[in-house]
Design a protein around this motif. Structure first.
Motif, PDB file in Angstrom:
ATOM      1  N   LYS A   1       0.855  -1.196   0.000  1.00 49.47           N
ATOM      2  CA  LYS A   1       0.000   0.000   0.000  1.00 49.47           C
ATOM      3  C   LYS A   1       0.890   1.245   0.000  1.00 49.47           C
ATOM      4  O   LYS A   1       1.967   1.245   0.586  1.00 49.47           O
ATOM      5  CB  LYS A   1      -0.923  -0.026   1.219  1.00 49.47           C
TER       6      LYS A   1
ATOM      7  N   THR B   1     -20.722  -0.677   4.154  1.00 53.16           N
ATOM      8  CA  THR B   1     -21.969  -1.422   3.981  1.00 53.16           C
ATOM      9  C   THR B   1     -23.158  -0.459   3.979  1.00 53.16           C
ATOM     10  O   THR B   1     -24.121  -0.652   3.226  1.00 53.16           O
ATOM     11  CB  THR B   1     -22.110  -2.483   5.085  1.00 53.16           C
TER      12      THR B   1
ATOM     13  N   ARG C   1      -4.723  -9.180  -0.229  1.00 49.18           N
ATOM     14  CA  ARG C   1      -5.281  -8.108   0.614  1.00 49.18           C
ATOM     15  C   ARG C   1      -6.771  -7.907   0.372  1.00 49.18           C
ATOM     16  O   ARG C   1      -7.332  -6.861   0.734  1.00 49.18           O
ATOM     17  CB  ARG C   1      -4.545  -6.771   0.368  1.00 49.18           C
TER      18      ARG C   1
HETATM   19  C1  HEM Z   1     -19.696  -3.341   1.199  1.00 50.40           C
HETATM   20  C2  HEM Z   1     -18.848  -3.366   2.206  1.00 50.40           C
HETATM   21  C3  HEM Z   1     -17.355  -3.409   2.052  1.00 50.40           C
HETATM   22  C4  HEM Z   1     -16.563  -3.023   1.001  1.00 50.40           C
HETATM   23  C5  HEM Z   1     -17.001  -2.439  -0.334  1.00 50.40           C
HETATM   24  C6  HEM Z   1     -15.187  -3.284   1.379  1.00 50.40           C
HETATM   25  C7  HEM Z   1     -14.098  -3.062   0.547  1.00 50.40           C
HETATM   26  C8  HEM Z   1     -12.801  -3.417   0.852  1.00 50.40           C
HETATM   27  C9  HEM Z   1     -11.692  -3.339  -0.065  1.00 50.40           C
HETATM   28  C10 HEM Z   1     -11.763  -2.823  -1.495  1.00 50.40           C
HETATM   29  C11 HEM Z   1     -10.594  -3.809   0.574  1.00 50.40           C
HETATM   30  C12 HEM Z   1      -9.189  -3.975  -0.026  1.00 50.40           C
HETATM   31  C13 HEM Z   1      -8.354  -2.717   0.090  1.00 50.40           C
HETATM   32  C14 HEM Z   1      -7.054  -2.814  -0.688  1.00 50.40           C
HETATM   33  O1  HEM Z   1      -6.748  -3.831  -1.303  1.00 50.40           O
HETATM   34  O2  HEM Z   1      -6.335  -1.798  -0.680  1.00 50.40           O
HETATM   35  C15 HEM Z   1     -11.000  -4.162   1.919  1.00 50.40           C
HETATM   36  C16 HEM Z   1     -10.156  -4.659   2.892  1.00 50.40           C
HETATM   37  C17 HEM Z   1     -10.563  -4.928   4.183  1.00 50.40           C
HETATM   38  N1  HEM Z   1     -11.859  -4.896   4.676  1.00 50.40           N
HETATM   39 FE1  HEM Z   1     -13.523  -4.465   3.637  1.00 50.40          FE
HETATM   40  N2  HEM Z   1     -15.173  -3.802   2.638  1.00 50.40           N
HETATM   41  C18 HEM Z   1     -16.473  -3.909   3.087  1.00 50.40           C
HETATM   42  C19 HEM Z   1     -16.893  -4.430   4.302  1.00 50.40           C
HETATM   43  C20 HEM Z   1     -16.063  -4.865   5.304  1.00 50.40           C
HETATM   44  C21 HEM Z   1     -16.493  -5.417   6.570  1.00 50.40           C
HETATM   45  C22 HEM Z   1     -17.942  -5.676   6.970  1.00 50.40           C
HETATM   46  C23 HEM Z   1     -15.370  -5.641   7.313  1.00 50.40           C
HETATM   47  C24 HEM Z   1     -15.227  -6.194   8.712  1.00 50.40           C
HETATM   48  C25 HEM Z   1     -16.141  -6.181   9.623  1.00 50.40           C
HETATM   49  C26 HEM Z   1     -14.228  -5.270   6.491  1.00 50.40           C
HETATM   50  C27 HEM Z   1     -12.909  -5.355   6.875  1.00 50.40           C
HETATM   51  C28 HEM Z   1     -11.829  -5.228   6.016  1.00 50.40           C
HETATM   52  C29 HEM Z   1     -10.448  -5.481   6.414  1.00 50.40           C
HETATM   53  C30 HEM Z   1      -9.967  -5.862   7.817  1.00 50.40           C
HETATM   54  C31 HEM Z   1      -9.655  -5.309   5.261  1.00 50.40           C
HETATM   55  C32 HEM Z   1      -8.145  -5.479   5.149  1.00 50.40           C
HETATM   56  C33 HEM Z   1      -7.805  -6.891   4.705  1.00 50.40           C
HETATM   57  C34 HEM Z   1      -6.293  -7.133   4.557  1.00 50.40           C
HETATM   58  O3  HEM Z   1      -5.565  -6.212   4.186  1.00 50.40           O
HETATM   59  O4  HEM Z   1      -5.888  -8.272   4.812  1.00 50.40           O
HETATM   60  N3  HEM Z   1     -14.693  -4.808   5.280  1.00 50.40           N
HETATM   61  N4  HEM Z   1     -12.360  -3.931   2.064  1.00 50.40           N
END
Ligand code: HEM
Length: 457
Positions: A77, A274, A400
């Motif tokens: 990142k 969300t 990721r």
């Molecule tokens: C519609 C709902 C959501 C969208 C559109 C979304 C979108 C994303 C995206 C695009 C990434 C990747 C970022 C990257 O690669 O730079 C990400 C990572 C992440 N999201 Fe979501 N997210 C959503 C809901 C959630 C929920 C409900 C949680 C937890 C309760 C969550 C926790 C995380 C975490 C912890 C990461 C980091 C994962 C890692 O780097 O290993 N997200 N999200």
């Protein structure tokens, strides 16, 4: 095929030519969605010269695969993302890199496994039913659906992750989160000029009070849970799992700073994203009597039993996925190249900024038919399996990728179905709906809708 007269939901018209730096800065401050020029939606890879680095806008599936998957180690990142994530989330899964990330990801994966997420169906239905009761008491009236969605997604988190509650007022917490995103989400001249992240950005003084408020809440939640764990009467929710989480390879636990950062990460990453998905879904349905009727008919049929519910709500889910295509809450992902690389035949130098924007990718003329038109049938099961990989990335992809994607999809699908089944929801006559990006892509002025309880058959 292009169908004349098909209405397109609101979106900025891309400028025809490339923008100068000053114009980019003005638009970044006002609304980063206005920065994407017409050629970005047409060409596979576009190069942009910024004052101290080159930026590549990558919207070609094989090149995306290389950056986010095959050669992901070369593309951590970038500084802008790290700066945005640094206020309080720095030690959480979203932000850490290298070995710490691997340990955390392995330890946290079981928290979001399919079986765990399925077990939250009842909690999600409970939150939706509570809202039905609340709205029913209002009679026919106009409400801000965007604000209501931020409250319900927070409520779902309190029922699933922190089942003791968050020990504070949900409305107050939700406003603090919105204010937090508003300040940290602005990308300004200092970022584009590569000024180091330790130089404070405008407005960040205000953040300190908000962070202290969050930390107070989180410390209280963790302390309460440790006490209940000691008495062996802790509920079986995600917080208990988080406090007990072990990396299966090394047996390591998360330390207290990582736990605090991850709680804040789940609350922030799982809340606005969300909520925005739901808000856009309701807006898009308000413009389409046909899909409203289809969602309602399915909801009437399927909502009677919770078993395997999210898998049976295929129409509601298709609407949610189409809303995520047109208005992806995370509109752009960015990375920095550690070493030189080749993306197709494009040479990428060290320290280049790589931007993969789901907002652009999902409306790319070379990839999608009628890219700006709302058409959930793209995501009905038969059609969905024909969508090529690396062309639809609301949750990112590769190592990721979003850990909460199943949780979010299930939650949004269930809430959409329950509310459409129970209410007539019409866009308010004076509504002015426009997309704006502030870390997440949201409506600029909420979503005023006239709601009234439906007479159910
Ligand atoms: C519609 C709902 C959501 C969208 C559109 C979304 C979108 C994303 C995206 C695009 C990434 C990747 C970022 C990257 O690669 O730079 C990400 C990572 C992440 N999201 Fe979501 N997210 C959503 C809901 C959630 C929920 C409900 C949680 C937890 C309760 C969550 C926790 C995380 C975490 C912890 C990461 C980091 C994962 C890692 O780097 O290993 N997200 N999200």
């Amino acid at each position: 095929m292009l169908h004349r007269n098909e209405p397109c939901p609101p979106a900025p018209v891309p400028p025809q030519g490339r923008l100068g730096l000053v114009d980019i800065l003005i638009r970044l401050k006002r609304n980063p969605l206005e920065c994407w020029s017409e050629d970005f939606f047409r060409d596979p890879i576009c190069k942009l010269r910024l004052p101290f680095l080159d930026a590549f806008l990558v919207h070609e599936p094989q090149a995306i695969k290389r950056v986010l998957m095959d050669n992901a180690k070369n593309y951590p990142k970038d500084a802008i993302q790290r700066r945005i994530l640094s206020s309080g989330l720095a030690d959480g899964l979203l932000s850490v890199e290298g070995e710490r990330w691997e340990i955390q990801r392995r330890a946290l994966a079981p928290l979001f496994a399919r079986r765990t997420v399925n077990s939250f169906t009842r909690a999600m239905l409970t939150a939706a039913d509570e809202l039905v009761v609340k709205w029913s008491k209002l009679g026919a009236t106009t409400i801000d659906v965007a604000a209501e969605m931020t409250l319900i997604t927070l409520r779902v988190l309190t029922l699933t992750i922190f089942s003791d509650g968050i020990g504070g007022d949900l409305g107050e917490f939700s406003s603090a989160m919105t204010a937090y995103f508003d300040v940290v989400g602005r990308i300004g001249a200092l970022d584009l000029l590569g000024v180091p992240t330790f130089v404070p950005r405008p407005g960040h003084g205000r953040l300190r009070r908000t962070m202290a408020y969050f930390e107070g809440i989180i410390d209280r939640i963790v302390q309460m849970r440790h006490e209940r764990l000691a008495r062996e009467e802790a509920p079986d929710d995600l917080l208990t799992l988080l406090l007990k989480a072990l990396d299966p390879s090394t047996g390591q636990r998360l330390d207290s700073t990582e736990i605090r950062s991850n709680i804040l990460t789940f609350l922030s990453a799982g809340h606005e994203t969300t909520a925005n998905t739901l808000t856009w879904s309701f807006f898009l349905l308000s413009q389409s009597p046909e899909w409203r009727a289809r969602v309602r008919e399915e909801a009437e049929r399927e909502l009677s039993s919770p078993d395997g519910l999210a898998d049976r709500l295929v129409v509601a889910r298709a609407v949610v996925e189409e809303a995520l295509r047109l208005y992806p809450p995370i509109a752009a992902l960015s990375r920095s190249a550690l070493e030189r690389d080749l993306l197709g035949d494009v040479k990428v130098g060290r320290r280049s900024l790589i931007v993969i924007a789901p907002y652009v990718l999902h409306r790319h003329r070379a990839i999608w038919d009628r890219p700006n038109v709302f058409d959930p049938s793209r995501f009905l099961p038969e059609a969905r399996s024909t969508i090529p990989r690396f062309t639809y990335l609301p949750f990112g992809i590769g190592p990721r990728t979003c850990i909460g994607s199943s949780f979010a999809l299930q939650e949004a699908t269930i809430i959409l179905a329950v509310l459409i089944r129970n209410f007539d929801m019409r866009l308010s006559a004076d509504a002015d709906v426009w997309p704006v990006q502030r870390i997440t892509l949201r409506t600029a002025k909420g979503l005023p809708m006239r709601i009234s309880r439906r007479e159910r058959p």
